[in-house]
Each structure stands twice: as structure tokens, then as C-alpha cells.
Design a protein around this motif. Structure first.
Motif, PDB file in Angstrom:
ATOM      1  N   GLN A 288     -31.607  88.689  -9.476  1.00 22.50           N
ATOM      2  CA  GLN A 288     -30.740  89.257  -8.440  1.00 22.50           C
ATOM      3  C   GLN A 288     -30.222  88.184  -7.485  1.00 22.50           C
ATOM      4  O   GLN A 288     -30.989  87.353  -6.993  1.00 22.50           O
ATOM      5  N   TYR A 289     -28.940  88.231  -7.242  1.00 15.92           N
ATOM      6  CA  TYR A 289     -28.337  87.466  -6.155  1.00 15.92           C
ATOM      7  C   TYR A 289     -27.068  88.197  -5.716  1.00 15.92           C
ATOM      8  O   TYR A 289     -26.245  88.499  -6.573  1.00 15.92           O
ATOM      9  N   TYR A 306     -24.363  74.949 -13.203  1.00 15.94           N
ATOM     10  CA  TYR A 306     -23.776  76.276 -13.423  1.00 15.94           C
ATOM     11  C   TYR A 306     -22.559  76.136 -14.319  1.00 15.94           C
ATOM     12  O   TYR A 306     -21.919  75.081 -14.389  1.00 15.94           O
ATOM     13  N   LYS A 307     -22.262  77.245 -15.008  1.00 17.66           N
ATOM     14  CA  LYS A 307     -21.107  77.269 -15.906  1.00 17.66           C
ATOM     15  C   LYS A 307     -20.453  78.638 -15.854  1.00 17.66           C
ATOM     16  O   LYS A 307     -21.113  79.656 -16.076  1.00 17.66           O
ATOM     17  N   PHE A 312     -19.906  86.303 -16.269  1.00 16.15           N
ATOM     18  CA  PHE A 312     -21.028  85.797 -15.491  1.00 16.15           C
ATOM     19  C   PHE A 312     -20.824  84.326 -15.182  1.00 16.15           C
ATOM     20  O   PHE A 312     -20.022  83.632 -15.816  1.00 16.15           O
ATOM     21  N   ILE A 313     -21.572  83.870 -14.187  1.00 19.17           N
ATOM     22  CA  ILE A 313     -21.805  82.435 -14.025  1.00 19.17           C
ATOM     23  C   ILE A 313     -23.230  82.179 -14.503  1.00 19.17           C
ATOM     24  O   ILE A 313     -24.184  82.750 -13.966  1.00 19.17           O
ATOM     25  N   LEU A 328     -25.298  85.368 -13.086  1.00 16.14           N
ATOM     26  CA  LEU A 328     -24.942  85.949 -11.790  1.00 16.14           C
ATOM     27  C   LEU A 328     -23.465  86.306 -11.719  1.00 16.14           C
ATOM     28  O   LEU A 328     -22.628  85.760 -12.449  1.00 16.14           O
ATOM     29  N   SER A 329     -23.138  87.227 -10.833  1.00 17.24           N
ATOM     30  CA  SER A 329     -21.768  87.710 -10.693  1.00 17.24           C
ATOM     31  C   SER A 329     -20.884  86.641 -10.053  1.00 17.24           C
ATOM     32  O   SER A 329     -21.210  86.123  -8.966  1.00 17.24           O
ATOM     33  N   PRO A 330     -19.734  86.309 -10.674  1.00 17.61           N
ATOM     34  CA  PRO A 330     -18.830  85.332 -10.073  1.00 17.61           C
ATOM     35  C   PRO A 330     -18.200  85.828  -8.777  1.00 17.61           C
ATOM     36  O   PRO A 330     -17.720  85.029  -7.973  1.00 17.61           O
TER      37      PRO A 330
END
Length: 356
Positions: A288-289, A306-307, A312-313, A328-330
Motif C-alpha cells: 500500500q502507498y 522504479y520503472k 503500475f510503477i 504502485l499507482s502512478p
């Protein structure tokens, strides 16, 4: 026998040169279900499918269809139809004649054949191409013709052996949707072999995971993804972060585990003992973030890399010199603006297995 069971595979063994390709395999497939055999190359899934079709004979074990033992029946007397990976269309026949082939073998009247073939081609949106030869069609169209040829004979069970693996990504997505729609509309019991986890999840009601000639676990896509019973299933079913640990505290329905990331709380129905060595796992997408639901497990992490992938990222995070992955959500995660971040993982989203 349960009257909901369409096909029962019981204790099947098949060996080649003393090597067990299928090692005491048993499955039950319910009527109208879309059942996927999912596993890597060499796991035995295609051999099992060909055995169900009647092309391969088992060394021992039985295959029952609606309580009838069909183990020794030839393929043409099983009322099944198979769609192969390489289409297997007759190049000298038109689309119409390819689809009509099985009906002609059954000696149906010409007008009945024409009606059934036209209906089958309309289902797959190829009625305008019935006079063409296979080589005049695209790969996706040829596979649809193979599907129509299988469906037109109205089989009791439809068998599909990696039918989309020779197609590009866009065609695979399109045909995946068409196969799912056809199954929903026709309700034919379907057995589908694939090595593609996403394909199995999208299509199947029930998935059996095959490894080294064994079925290690069977369940719904959600069950196998979120709460698998075996670590091999969890690993095959998507990306994992894995850490070894020791059970520090045991309460009813939960454990506190000492890991490289620190103490982690896990909700589980399994029984563990204090001091037992275990493996804990969590999927990158369950990280979660921002942490807005106050999960029990929270970590202050350094952002290593990160990519951006679109949806997603993919982020590599580090805590206590240990790295793990997060998806994680961009829209919410802006790594260019940060060197550290606080992430969380719900205790229900962490898998725990004995360290065998």
C-alpha cells in the motif's frame, strides 16, 4: 459418483522410458465449467489433455465421463472435440468444408450440415469468409475456424491445447474474449491447457496447477492467487516477495513472525509453533502507498529504483538492507519527488508457508 461431475480422471499414471510424465493424477471437472490446466512446459498438462481425448493411453488409472468408463474408448467415440495450437486445418478445403468435415463423417443430411456450419461461422464472425482457403486468412481467423469446427459437432466436452500461443498479443486478447463469450453462451464443459497464468485467470472457473506430472493444487482463480495452500502455487501464480522467518508469537488466527524486514503480523488459519522456521510472501500489488488504512505492518523504506509500466510503477524498495518489490499507482506515487516512503501491507495479504 456426484451427478454434477462431467469428467473424472482417477489415479492416472503415464511413463515414458521409466520416467513418470503423469504421476497418479486425479481431477474432477463439473458440468459446464471452464477448467484450466496451468503449468510450465514439461509439466504433463498436454499429455493429460491428449489422454482425456483418447490419443494417449494411460499405464494405469481410469477416465470416466458421466460415470461411463471411457479409458479404452477410441477418440471418435468419446464425443469430444479438440482445438490444437497449430490450427490443423485442411489447406485444400474451404473454410466451409473444414468446418463441415466432422458433420460429413457423421453422415448428416446436406441441408442440416449447411445450417449448422453457417450457424457456427456466424458465432465466430466468419460467415463472409466461408469460401476462402485457410491460407487466405490471418492466424486469428484460422484459429476461429478451428474453434468453429470443434463446436459444430456439439461435443460434450471441448478440449483446447494452448490455442492462442501462436498469436500476437492483440489477437490473443481478442480471441480470449471470444472464447469466454462462447463458453458463457453455450455452456460446454471446457478443458483448456495453458502456461499463461493471466490467460487461465481470465478464462477459467477452476484452475489446476501442474508441476512435474502432478497436480499440486486446484481451486478458483481468486483462491489460488490470494490464498494458495502451497508455495509452488504462489510462485507460479504471479510475482512474489519471499522472506524466511521464525514464528515469534502465536495467537488464535494470527502469528507474529521475526523476519529480515522486522516483525510481521500474519493472519492465517494454519497451525504453527513458536520457534518454527517459515517462509512469508506477499505480492508487489498488495503493498500500500499511501498508507491510508492503517495496516498493522508498516515500513519506512528507501526507494532504490522504479520503472513506469502503464498500469503500475514497479518500484524496488529497501528496508534494513533488504530489497522487495512493490507495484504502485502512478496517480499516487511520485518517485521523482522522494527518496523515502512509508508503505504498508495488510496482515491478511501476507502468505505463510512452512520452510520445507
Amino acid at each position: 459418483m456426484n451427478d454434477r461431475i462431467k469428467l473424472s480422471v482417477q489415479n492416472i499414471v503415464k511413463k515414458y522410458n521409466k520416467t513418470a510424465v503423469l504421476d497418479n493424477v486425479s481431477i474432477d471437472i463439473e458440468k459446464t465449467k471452464f477448467f484450466a490446466l496451468l503449468g510450465p512446459s514439461g509439466s504433463g498438462k498436454t499429455t493429460l489433455l491428449r489422454m482425456i481425448a483418447g490419443f494417449v493411453k494411460p499405464d494405469s488409472g481410469r477416465i470416466l465421463m458421466e460415470e461411463e468408463d471411457i479409458t479404452q474408448k477410441p477418440p471418435n467415440r468419446r464425443n469430444m472435440a479438440m482445438v490444437f495450437q497449430n490450427y490443423s486445418l485442411w489447406p485444400h478445403m474451404t473454410v466451409f468444408e473444414n468446418v463441415a468435415f466432422g458433420l460429413r463423417l457423421r453422415k448428416l443430411p446436406p441441408q442440416v450440415i449447411e445450417e449448422k456450419v453457417r450457424k457456427a461461422l456466424m458465432m465466430i464472425h466468419l460467415e463472409k469468409h466461408m469460401s476462402k482457403k485457410p491460407q487466405q486468412l490471418s492466424g486469428g481467423q484460422q484459429q476461429r475456424v478451428a474453434l468453429a469446427r470443434a463446436l459444430v459437432v456439439e461435443p460434450k466436452i471441448l478440449l483446447l491445447d494452448e490455442p492462442l500461443s501462436n498469436l500476437d498479443a492483440n489477437l490473443r486478447d481478442q480471441l480470449r474474449h471470444e472464447i469466454k463469450s462462447l463458453h458463457r453462451n453455450l455452456g460446454i464443459t471446457t478443458i483448456y491447457v495453458t502456461h499463461d497464468q493471466k490467460e487461465a485467470v481470465y478464462l477459467a472457473d477452476v484452475i489446476a496447477i501442474m508441476l512435474d506430472g502432478n497436480i499440486i493444487e486446484t481451486g478458483s482463480p481468486e483462491e489460488l492467487y490470494r490464498k494458495p495452500e502451497h508455495p509452488e502455487t504462489a510462485r507460479f501464480f504471479g510475482q512474489l516477495n519471499e522472506f524466511s522467518g521464525v514464528v515469534k508469537q502465536v495467537e488464535k488466527g494470527r502469528c507474529i513472525v521475526d523476519t529480515q524486514l522486522g516483525d510481521i503480523q500474519v493472519v492465517t488459519q494454519k497451525s504453527f509453533n513458536q520457534g518454527e522456521k517459515i517462509i512469508i510472501c506477499f505480492r508487489p500489488e498488495f503493498v500500500q502507498y499511501p498508507v491510508n488504512r492503517n495496516p498493522v505492518n508498516k515500513f519506512e523504506c528507501e526507494i532504490v529504483s522504479y520503472k513506469y509500466t502503464g498500469s503500475f510503477i514497479n518500484v524496488v524498495l529497501k528496508k534494513s538492507d533488504v530489497c522487495f518489490k512493490a507495484a504502485l499507482s502512478p496517480a499516487l506515487f511520485k518517485p521523482d519527488e522522494m527518496k523515502k516512503c512509508l508503505v504498508g501491507i495488510e496482515s491478511e495479504d501476507i502468505l505463510i508457508f512452512r520452510n520445507c
